[in-house]
Enzyme design. Structure first.
Site, PDB file in Angstrom:
ATOM      1  N   ASN A 186       0.792  -1.013  -0.073  1.00  0.00           N
ATOM      2  CA  ASN A 186       0.155  -0.195   0.121  1.00  0.00           C
ATOM      3  C   ASN A 186       1.265   1.013  -0.230  1.00  0.00           C
ATOM      4  O   ASN A 186       1.779   1.634   1.118  1.00  0.00           O
ATOM      5  CB  ASN A 186      -1.055  -0.067   1.115  1.00  0.00           C
ATOM      6  N   TRP A 187       0.805   2.034  -1.369  1.00  0.00           N
ATOM      7  CA  TRP A 187       1.658   3.455  -1.325  1.00  0.00           C
ATOM      8  C   TRP A 187       0.962   4.188  -0.608  1.00  0.00           C
ATOM      9  O   TRP A 187       2.001   5.104  -0.873  1.00  0.00           O
ATOM     10  CB  TRP A 187       2.437   3.176  -2.695  1.00  0.00           C
ATOM     11  N   LYS A 188       0.021   4.161   0.228  1.00  0.00           N
ATOM     12  CA  LYS A 188      -0.336   5.573   0.356  1.00  0.00           C
ATOM     13  C   LYS A 188      -0.686   6.706  -1.174  1.00  0.00           C
ATOM     14  O   LYS A 188      -0.370   6.728  -2.143  1.00  0.00           O
ATOM     15  CB  LYS A 188      -0.109   5.379   1.349  1.00  0.00           C
TER      16      LYS A 188
ATOM     17  N   HIS B  19      -9.387   1.395   5.362  1.00  0.00           N
ATOM     18  CA  HIS B  19      -8.110   1.359   5.882  1.00  0.00           C
ATOM     19  C   HIS B  19      -8.358   2.337   6.833  1.00  0.00           C
ATOM     20  O   HIS B  19      -9.282   3.119   6.884  1.00  0.00           O
ATOM     21  CB  HIS B  19      -7.227   2.040   4.795  1.00  0.00           C
TER      22      HIS B  19
ATOM     23  N   GLU C  26      -6.829   4.768   8.196  1.00  0.00           N
ATOM     24  CA  GLU C  26      -6.692   5.775   8.075  1.00  0.00           C
ATOM     25  C   GLU C  26      -7.934   6.597   7.177  1.00  0.00           C
ATOM     26  O   GLU C  26      -8.334   7.616   7.025  1.00  0.00           O
ATOM     27  CB  GLU C  26      -5.253   6.363   6.909  1.00  0.00           C
TER      28      GLU C  26
ATOM     29  N   GLU D 202      -5.961  -5.534  10.449  1.00  0.00           N
ATOM     30  CA  GLU D 202      -4.141  -3.963  10.796  1.00  0.00           C
ATOM     31  C   GLU D 202      -4.786  -3.447  12.053  1.00  0.00           C
ATOM     32  O   GLU D 202      -5.259  -2.549  11.923  1.00  0.00           O
ATOM     33  CB  GLU D 202      -4.735  -2.962   9.611  1.00  0.00           C
TER      34      GLU D 202
ATOM     35  N   GLY E 123       3.130   2.255  10.897  1.00  0.00           N
ATOM     36  CA  GLY E 123       3.859   3.132  10.322  1.00  0.00           C
ATOM     37  C   GLY E 123       4.588   3.183  11.914  1.00  0.00           C
ATOM     38  O   GLY E 123       4.628   4.639  11.340  1.00  0.00           O
TER      39      GLY E 123
ATOM     40  N   SER F 248       3.507  -2.321  10.386  1.00  0.00           N
ATOM     41  CA  SER F 248       4.680  -2.619  10.867  1.00  0.00           C
ATOM     42  C   SER F 248       5.872  -3.428   9.543  1.00  0.00           C
ATOM     43  O   SER F 248       6.213  -3.740  10.954  1.00  0.00           O
ATOM     44  CB  SER F 248       5.706  -2.043  11.736  1.00  0.00           C
TER      45      SER F 248
ATOM     46  N   GLY G 268       4.709   1.187   5.091  1.00  0.00           N
ATOM     47  CA  GLY G 268       6.364   1.562   4.645  1.00  0.00           C
ATOM     48  C   GLY G 268       7.095   0.939   3.764  1.00  0.00           C
ATOM     49  O   GLY G 268       8.079   1.858   3.016  1.00  0.00           O
TER      50      GLY G 268
END
Ligand code: PEP
Length: 243
Positions: free
Chosen positions: A11-13, A94, A96, A164, A170, A204, A226
Site C-alpha cells: 500500500n503505497w498510500k 483502511h 486511515e 491491521e 506506521g 509495521s 512503509g
C-alpha cells in the site's frame, strides 16, 4: 483444506512521484516468481503508469473506491473506473480512511458491494486502536467491523481480510505473534462459511519480522505500508513469504 498461496500487498498510500514510481516498479522486476501472489496499490494518479509497466506476477490494486457507480460525485473514483484501468483489487476500510474520512462500517459495506459488482477483489481492513486494545475491546471491535462487511456479495475468493491493529500501522510497533495468532483465529472462526478466505496481517511488517509473522497459523500474507516503498525491503518480505 489446503492453505491458500500467500498474498503480499504493498500500500503505497499518498507517496511517490512519476520518477520514484518508475524506479520502484523497475526494481520490483526482481521479485521471485514462485508461489506468492503479489499486489501493489499506488495512488490513483499513478495507476495508469503502474499498469503500463506492471512487473510480471503483480496484481494492480487501488486504495479506495466510491460506493456509487457513476454520476455527480466530484473527486470520487468508481469501482468500474478502477476495473477499466486494469485494477483487480481494491483496499477498503483502511484505518486511515476510517479515521481521516470518518468512514463507517455501513459506508465500507456499500463500497464493497460496488467493488464486487465491478469484479474487483476487496482487501478489507479491520483493526482496533490502542485504547480499544488496552480496554479489552480488541476482539469485539474487529468482530463488529468484520460482521458489518460480510454482505451477500462476499465470497471466499472476492474478499481478503487484512487485520491491521491501528497502533501498529506506521509506528514500528508490531503485534506480538501471540496477539496475531489469537486475533487471526477469532477472524477465522467468524469466517467459517468462507473456507479458504485469506487473512493478512498488516502493521509495521519489515524484512526482519516477516518470516515469523507470515508463518503463524491463519496468516495468509501481509499488507505492507512503509516497507513497500523500498524495493529491497518489499522484495525481502516477498521472499520471506515465499519460503
Ligand atoms: C498500512 O498502512 O496498511 C500498513 C500496514 O502500514 P505500515 O506497514 O507502514 O505499518
Amino acid at each position: 483444506m489446503e492453505s491458500p498461496r500467500k498474498f503480499i500487498c504493498g500500500n503505497w498510500k499518498m507517496n511517490g512521484d512519476i520518477t520514484s514510481v518508475q524506479t520502484l516498479l523497475s526494481d520490483l522486476r526482481a521479485a521471485p516468481q514462485k508461489g506468492v501472489d503479489m499486489c501493489i496499490c499506488p495512488a490513483f494518479v499513478h495507476l495508469s503508469l503502474t499498469q503500463s509497466v506492471l512487473p510480471e506476477g503483480f496484481f494492480l490494486g487501488a486504495q479506495d473506491c466510491s460506493a456509487q457507480q457513476n454520476g455527480a460525485f466530484t473527486g470520487d473514483i468508481s469501482a468500474s473506473m478502477l476495473k477499466d484501468m486494469g485494477c483487480s483489487h481494491v483496499i477498503l476500510g483502511h484505518s486511515e480512511r476510517r479515521h481521516y474520512h470518518a468512514e463507517t462500517d455501513e459506508l465500507i459495506a456499500s463500497k464493497m458491494a460496488a467493488a464486487h459488482d465491478s469484479g474487483l477483489v476487496v482487501i478489507l481492513c479491520v483493526g482496533e486502536t490502542l485504547t480499544e486494545r488496552e480496554t479489552g475491546q480488541a476482539e469485539a471491535i474487529v468482530s463488529r467491523q468484520l460482521k458489518a462487511a460480510l454482505i451477500p456479495s462476499v465470497t471466499a475468493t472476492n474478499t481478503i481480510i487484512a487485520y491491521e491493529p491501528v497502533w501498529a500501522i506506521g509506528t514500528g510497533k508490531v503485534a506480538s505473534r501471540q496477539d496475531v495468532e489469537t486475533m487471526h483465529a477469532t477472524i477465522r472462526k467468524t469466517l467459517d462459511k468462507y473456507a479458504g478466505m485469506r487473512i493478512l496481517y498488516g502493521g509495521s511488517v519489515k524484512p526482519d519480522n516477516a518470516a515469523e509473522l507470515m508463518h503463524a497459523p491463519n496468516v495468509d500474507g501481509a499488507l505492507v505500508g512503509g516497507a513497500s516503498l523500498k524495493a529491497d525491503q518489499f522484495l525481502a518480505i516477498i521472499e520471506a513469504a515465499a519460503v
